[in-house]
Scaffold this active site. Structure first.
Site, PDB file in Angstrom:
ATOM      1  N   THR A  19       0.814  -1.235   0.000  1.00  0.00           N
ATOM      2  CA  THR A  19       0.000   0.000   0.000  1.00  0.00           C
ATOM      3  C   THR A  19       0.842   1.278   0.000  1.00  0.00           C
ATOM      4  O   THR A  19       0.308   2.358   0.239  1.00  0.00           O
ATOM      5  CB  THR A  19      -0.935   0.047   1.242  1.00  0.00           C
ATOM      6  OG1 THR A  19      -0.110   0.109   2.428  1.00  0.00           O
ATOM      7  CG2 THR A  19      -1.859  -1.142   1.313  1.00  0.00           C
ATOM      8  N   TRP A  20       2.149   1.132  -0.257  1.00  0.00           N
ATOM      9  CA  TRP A  20       2.988   2.339  -0.267  1.00  0.00           C
ATOM     10  C   TRP A  20       2.503   3.262  -1.384  1.00  0.00           C
ATOM     11  O   TRP A  20       2.228   2.794  -2.486  1.00  0.00           O
ATOM     12  CB  TRP A  20       4.452   1.943  -0.481  1.00  0.00           C
ATOM     13  CG  TRP A  20       5.414   3.079  -0.319  1.00  0.00           C
ATOM     14  CD1 TRP A  20       5.240   4.193   0.445  1.00  0.00           C
ATOM     15  CD2 TRP A  20       6.694   3.213  -0.940  1.00  0.00           C
ATOM     16  NE1 TRP A  20       6.346   5.003   0.358  1.00  0.00           N
ATOM     17  CE2 TRP A  20       7.254   4.433  -0.486  1.00  0.00           C
ATOM     18  CE3 TRP A  20       7.433   2.415  -1.820  1.00  0.00           C
ATOM     19  CZ2 TRP A  20       8.507   4.876  -0.900  1.00  0.00           C
ATOM     20  CZ3 TRP A  20       8.679   2.850  -2.226  1.00  0.00           C
ATOM     21  CH2 TRP A  20       9.207   4.065  -1.767  1.00  0.00           C
ATOM     22  N   ASP A  48      -0.239  -5.213   3.382  1.00  0.00           N
ATOM     23  CA  ASP A  48       0.906  -4.614   4.068  1.00  0.00           C
ATOM     24  C   ASP A  48       0.773  -3.095   4.056  1.00  0.00           C
ATOM     25  O   ASP A  48       0.615  -2.484   2.997  1.00  0.00           O
ATOM     26  CB  ASP A  48       2.206  -4.990   3.347  1.00  0.00           C
ATOM     27  CG  ASP A  48       3.398  -4.285   3.967  1.00  0.00           C
ATOM     28  OD1 ASP A  48       3.820  -4.718   5.060  1.00  0.00           O
ATOM     29  OD2 ASP A  48       3.879  -3.287   3.396  1.00  0.00           O
ATOM     30  N   TYR A  53       3.011   5.435   5.661  1.00  0.00           N
ATOM     31  CA  TYR A  53       2.459   5.612   4.316  1.00  0.00           C
ATOM     32  C   TYR A  53       1.344   6.661   4.338  1.00  0.00           C
ATOM     33  O   TYR A  53       0.306   6.478   4.985  1.00  0.00           O
ATOM     34  CB  TYR A  53       1.934   4.276   3.752  1.00  0.00           C
ATOM     35  CG  TYR A  53       3.003   3.192   3.630  1.00  0.00           C
ATOM     36  CD1 TYR A  53       4.364   3.491   3.695  1.00  0.00           C
ATOM     37  CD2 TYR A  53       2.651   1.856   3.443  1.00  0.00           C
ATOM     38  CE1 TYR A  53       5.335   2.502   3.586  1.00  0.00           C
ATOM     39  CE2 TYR A  53       3.616   0.863   3.334  1.00  0.00           C
ATOM     40  CZ  TYR A  53       4.964   1.202   3.418  1.00  0.00           C
ATOM     41  OH  TYR A  53       5.919   0.215   3.312  1.00  0.00           O
ATOM     42  N   GLN A 162      11.020  -8.018   6.642  1.00  0.00           N
ATOM     43  CA  GLN A 162      10.522  -7.532   5.351  1.00  0.00           C
ATOM     44  C   GLN A 162      11.641  -6.729   4.696  1.00  0.00           C
ATOM     45  O   GLN A 162      12.090  -5.718   5.245  1.00  0.00           O
ATOM     46  CB  GLN A 162       9.281  -6.647   5.557  1.00  0.00           C
ATOM     47  CG  GLN A 162       8.656  -6.224   4.242  1.00  0.00           C
ATOM     48  CD  GLN A 162       7.451  -5.316   4.409  1.00  0.00           C
ATOM     49  OE1 GLN A 162       7.522  -4.114   4.134  1.00  0.00           O
ATOM     50  NE2 GLN A 162       6.337  -5.866   4.835  1.00  0.00           N
ATOM     51  N   TYR A 190       9.777  -7.071  -0.420  1.00  0.00           N
ATOM     52  CA  TYR A 190       9.065  -5.862  -0.895  1.00  0.00           C
ATOM     53  C   TYR A 190       9.650  -5.378  -2.218  1.00  0.00           C
ATOM     54  O   TYR A 190      10.725  -5.816  -2.629  1.00  0.00           O
ATOM     55  CB  TYR A 190       8.993  -4.778   0.178  1.00  0.00           C
ATOM     56  CG  TYR A 190      10.234  -3.994   0.551  1.00  0.00           C
ATOM     57  CD1 TYR A 190      10.844  -3.094  -0.330  1.00  0.00           C
ATOM     58  CD2 TYR A 190      10.766  -4.084   1.832  1.00  0.00           C
ATOM     59  CE1 TYR A 190      11.943  -2.333   0.043  1.00  0.00           C
ATOM     60  CE2 TYR A 190      11.872  -3.330   2.217  1.00  0.00           C
ATOM     61  CZ  TYR A 190      12.456  -2.454   1.312  1.00  0.00           C
ATOM     62  OH  TYR A 190      13.542  -1.700   1.679  1.00  0.00           O
ATOM     63  N   LYS A 201      12.776  -5.650 -18.607  1.00  0.00           N
ATOM     64  CA  LYS A 201      13.993  -6.408 -18.904  1.00  0.00           C
ATOM     65  C   LYS A 201      13.704  -7.537 -19.906  1.00  0.00           C
ATOM     66  O   LYS A 201      12.745  -8.296 -19.733  1.00  0.00           O
ATOM     67  CB  LYS A 201      14.580  -7.007 -17.621  1.00  0.00           C
ATOM     68  CG  LYS A 201      14.938  -5.972 -16.574  1.00  0.00           C
ATOM     69  CD  LYS A 201      16.157  -5.172 -16.986  1.00  0.00           C
ATOM     70  CE  LYS A 201      16.436  -4.069 -15.976  1.00  0.00           C
ATOM     71  NZ  LYS A 201      17.429  -3.106 -16.433  1.00  0.00           N
TER      72      LYS A 201
HETATM   73  P1  NAP Z   1       6.390  -2.814  -6.427  1.00  0.00           P
HETATM   74  O1  NAP Z   1       5.274  -3.601  -5.833  1.00  0.00           O
HETATM   75  O2  NAP Z   1       7.623  -3.497  -6.885  1.00  0.00           O
HETATM   76  O3  NAP Z   1       5.863  -1.982  -7.646  1.00  0.00           O
HETATM   77  C1  NAP Z   1       4.731  -1.181  -7.571  1.00  0.00           C
HETATM   78  C2  NAP Z   1       4.562  -0.476  -8.921  1.00  0.00           C
HETATM   79  O4  NAP Z   1       4.349  -1.450  -9.939  1.00  0.00           O
HETATM   80  C3  NAP Z   1       3.400   0.459  -8.933  1.00  0.00           C
HETATM   81  O5  NAP Z   1       3.771   1.584  -9.688  1.00  0.00           O
HETATM   82  C4  NAP Z   1       2.297  -0.335  -9.668  1.00  0.00           C
HETATM   83  O6  NAP Z   1       1.495   0.586 -10.358  1.00  0.00           O
HETATM   84  C5  NAP Z   1       3.111  -1.192 -10.607  1.00  0.00           C
HETATM   85  N1  NAP Z   1       2.505  -2.512 -10.887  1.00  0.00           N
HETATM   86  C6  NAP Z   1       1.858  -3.337 -10.029  1.00  0.00           C
HETATM   87  N2  NAP Z   1       1.476  -4.472 -10.635  1.00  0.00           N
HETATM   88  C7  NAP Z   1       1.899  -4.376 -11.922  1.00  0.00           C
HETATM   89  C8  NAP Z   1       1.794  -5.217 -13.052  1.00  0.00           C
HETATM   90  N3  NAP Z   1       1.193  -6.407 -12.982  1.00  0.00           N
HETATM   91  N4  NAP Z   1       2.328  -4.795 -14.220  1.00  0.00           N
HETATM   92  C9  NAP Z   1       2.950  -3.592 -14.313  1.00  0.00           C
HETATM   93  N5  NAP Z   1       3.087  -2.738 -13.261  1.00  0.00           N
HETATM   94  C10 NAP Z   1       2.561  -3.129 -12.087  1.00  0.00           C
HETATM   95  O7  NAP Z   1       6.872  -1.652  -5.429  1.00  0.00           O
HETATM   96  P2  NAP Z   1       6.548  -1.170  -3.965  1.00  0.00           P
HETATM   97  O8  NAP Z   1       5.189  -0.557  -3.892  1.00  0.00           O
HETATM   98  O9  NAP Z   1       7.736  -0.370  -3.583  1.00  0.00           O
HETATM   99  O10 NAP Z   1       6.622  -2.494  -3.056  1.00  0.00           O
HETATM  100  C11 NAP Z   1       5.486  -3.245  -2.703  1.00  0.00           C
HETATM  101  C12 NAP Z   1       5.064  -2.986  -1.262  1.00  0.00           C
HETATM  102  O11 NAP Z   1       6.112  -3.322  -0.357  1.00  0.00           O
HETATM  103  C13 NAP Z   1       4.799  -1.515  -0.922  1.00  0.00           C
HETATM  104  O12 NAP Z   1       3.585  -1.049  -1.465  1.00  0.00           O
HETATM  105  C14 NAP Z   1       4.877  -1.548   0.577  1.00  0.00           C
HETATM  106  O13 NAP Z   1       3.670  -2.069   1.122  1.00  0.00           O
HETATM  107  C15 NAP Z   1       6.048  -2.489   0.798  1.00  0.00           C
HETATM  108  N6  NAP Z   1       7.340  -1.779   0.950  1.00  0.00           N
HETATM  109  C16 NAP Z   1       7.988  -1.856   2.155  1.00  0.00           C
HETATM  110  C17 NAP Z   1       9.179  -1.173   2.346  1.00  0.00           C
HETATM  111  C18 NAP Z   1       9.875  -1.245   3.692  1.00  0.00           C
HETATM  112  O14 NAP Z   1      10.800  -0.454   3.940  1.00  0.00           O
HETATM  113  N7  NAP Z   1       9.490  -2.157   4.557  1.00  0.00           N
HETATM  114  C19 NAP Z   1       9.752  -0.425   1.306  1.00  0.00           C
HETATM  115  C20 NAP Z   1       9.095  -0.395   0.078  1.00  0.00           C
HETATM  116  C21 NAP Z   1       7.903  -1.087  -0.087  1.00  0.00           C
HETATM  117  P3  NAP Z   1      -0.149   0.602 -10.228  1.00  0.00           P
HETATM  118  O15 NAP Z   1      -0.478   0.777  -8.775  1.00  0.00           O
HETATM  119  O16 NAP Z   1      -0.530   1.775 -11.054  1.00  0.00           O
HETATM  120  O17 NAP Z   1      -0.605  -0.705 -10.785  1.00  0.00           O
END
Ligand code: NAP
Length: 276
Positions: A19-20, A48, A53, A162, A190, A201
């Site tokens: 949900t970031w 998550d 956030y 995480q 994450y 890629k």
């Molecule tokens: P991610 O899940 O790797 O990527 C999210 C991005 O990918 C968004 O822009 C989303 O856009 C896009 N996306 C999602 N599904 C897709 C698909 N099937 N095809 C193409 N693009 C797609 O990055 P993240 O949000 O950084 O990581 C996931 C989660 O991990 C976070 O939301 C958070 O909850 C957690 N997190 C934790 C930490 C920590 O420090 N603990 C740090 C970073 C993240 P749309 O929404 O427009 O689809």
């Protein structure tokens, strides 16, 4: 949904929803709530979030999304390091519970390591656990040395670490992932798409074509084929949630895995834990 065993004996789903960046733009709010609800319908019941956030706004969106469905959901939230003291953690957790409109969080994580001694943070986790406000606790962005230190205070009950983990950032395979395996602790990966940067890629496209799948599904399938790894892709779009859910049906072959290793090599030495 396949689940992984946590050291407490509880189980966490392997694939969920991040949900970031939710809650940052009021105009997107309805779509974000809708996406999370739709994700739950698809079985992506691990959600998550974090007090960080949207400075609480993401937790409010999750609260709306799980209204009337709390029992279906495995809720993970995170406390800021500066709130990880005995007194401040209780206040922070109660604030999160109010925003999430629930009486408990399934796994409550320390978002990253700060200056409050870990001994005190774990004392605070245990107090919240005894009060039933959290079921399990864990950490985030902890490398092996931090895990070793946490081990002195966690009575073997840290549920998960995480961390950033995807094909472009494989550093944890050198020592952190083996350490967690030795301690029977699942990792929660994450940024599985490296915030989207991984999806263009060529190697992913080629393998995806072979499976009539998409690059995003291959990126998730690679994480999910590993024992003890859960992951939390974030999307606010229904079609992408379906796509991400579909990754559970992609079975990578030995040939696929070898090609991925070639394109995204495993670490050959210690790499400091990456955060982006
Ligand atoms: P991610 O899940 O790797 O990527 C999210 C991005 O990918 C968004 O822009 C989303 O856009 C896009 N996306 C999602 N599904 C897709 C698909 N099937 N095809 C193409 N693009 C797609 O990055 P993240 O949000 O950084 O990581 C996931 C989660 O991990 C976070 O939301 C958070 O909850 C957690 N997190 C934790 C930490 C920590 O420090 N603990 C740090 C970073 C993240 P749309 O929404 O427009 O689809």
């Amino acid at each position: 949904m396949r689940t992984l065993k946590m050291p407490s004996g509880g189980r966490m789903p392997v694939l969920g929803q991040g949900t970031w960046r939710m809650g940052e733009d009021p105009r997107r709010r309805a779509d974000e709530v809708d996406a999370l609800r739709y994700g739950i319908d698809l079985g992506l019941t691990l959600i998550d979030t974090a007090e960080m956030y949207g400075e609480g706004e993401a937790e409010k969106i999750v609260g709306d999304a799980i209204e009337g469905r709390r029992d279906e959901v495995f809720l993970v939230s995170k406390v800021y390091p500066h709130n990880a003291s005995r007194r401040a953690m209780r206040v922070a957790c109660e604030r999160s519970l109010r925003r999430l409109r629930t009486d408990h969080i399934d796994v409550y994580l320390l978002h990253w390591r700060g200056s409050i001694p870990l001994a005190e943070t774990f004392e605070a986790f245990f107090a919240l656990r005894e009060e039933g406000k959290i079921r399990d606790f864990g950490v985030s962005n902890f490398d092996v040395e931090d895990m070793e230190e946490a081990r002195q205070y966690d009575r073997g009950l840290t549920a998960t670490d995480q961390v950033l983990d995807n094909l472009m950032r494989r550093g944890i395979e050198w020592d952190l992932l083996p350490w967690c395996r030795r301690h029977h602790m699942p990792i929660m990966a994450y940024s599985p798409f490296h915030e989207g940067k991984l999806l263009t890629k060529p190697a992913l496209r080629i393998i995806a074509a072979r499976h009539e799948a998409t690059p995003a599904q291959i990126a998730l399938a690679w994480l999910l084929h590993q024992d003890d790894v859960a992951t939390i892709p974030k999307s606010s779009r229904r079609e992408r949630l379906e796509e991400n859910r579909g990754a559970l049906d992609v079975k990578l072959t030995r040939e696929d895995l070898a090609e991925l290793d070639e394109a995204f090599p495993q670490p050959t030495h210690k790499v400091p834990l990456a955060v982006s």
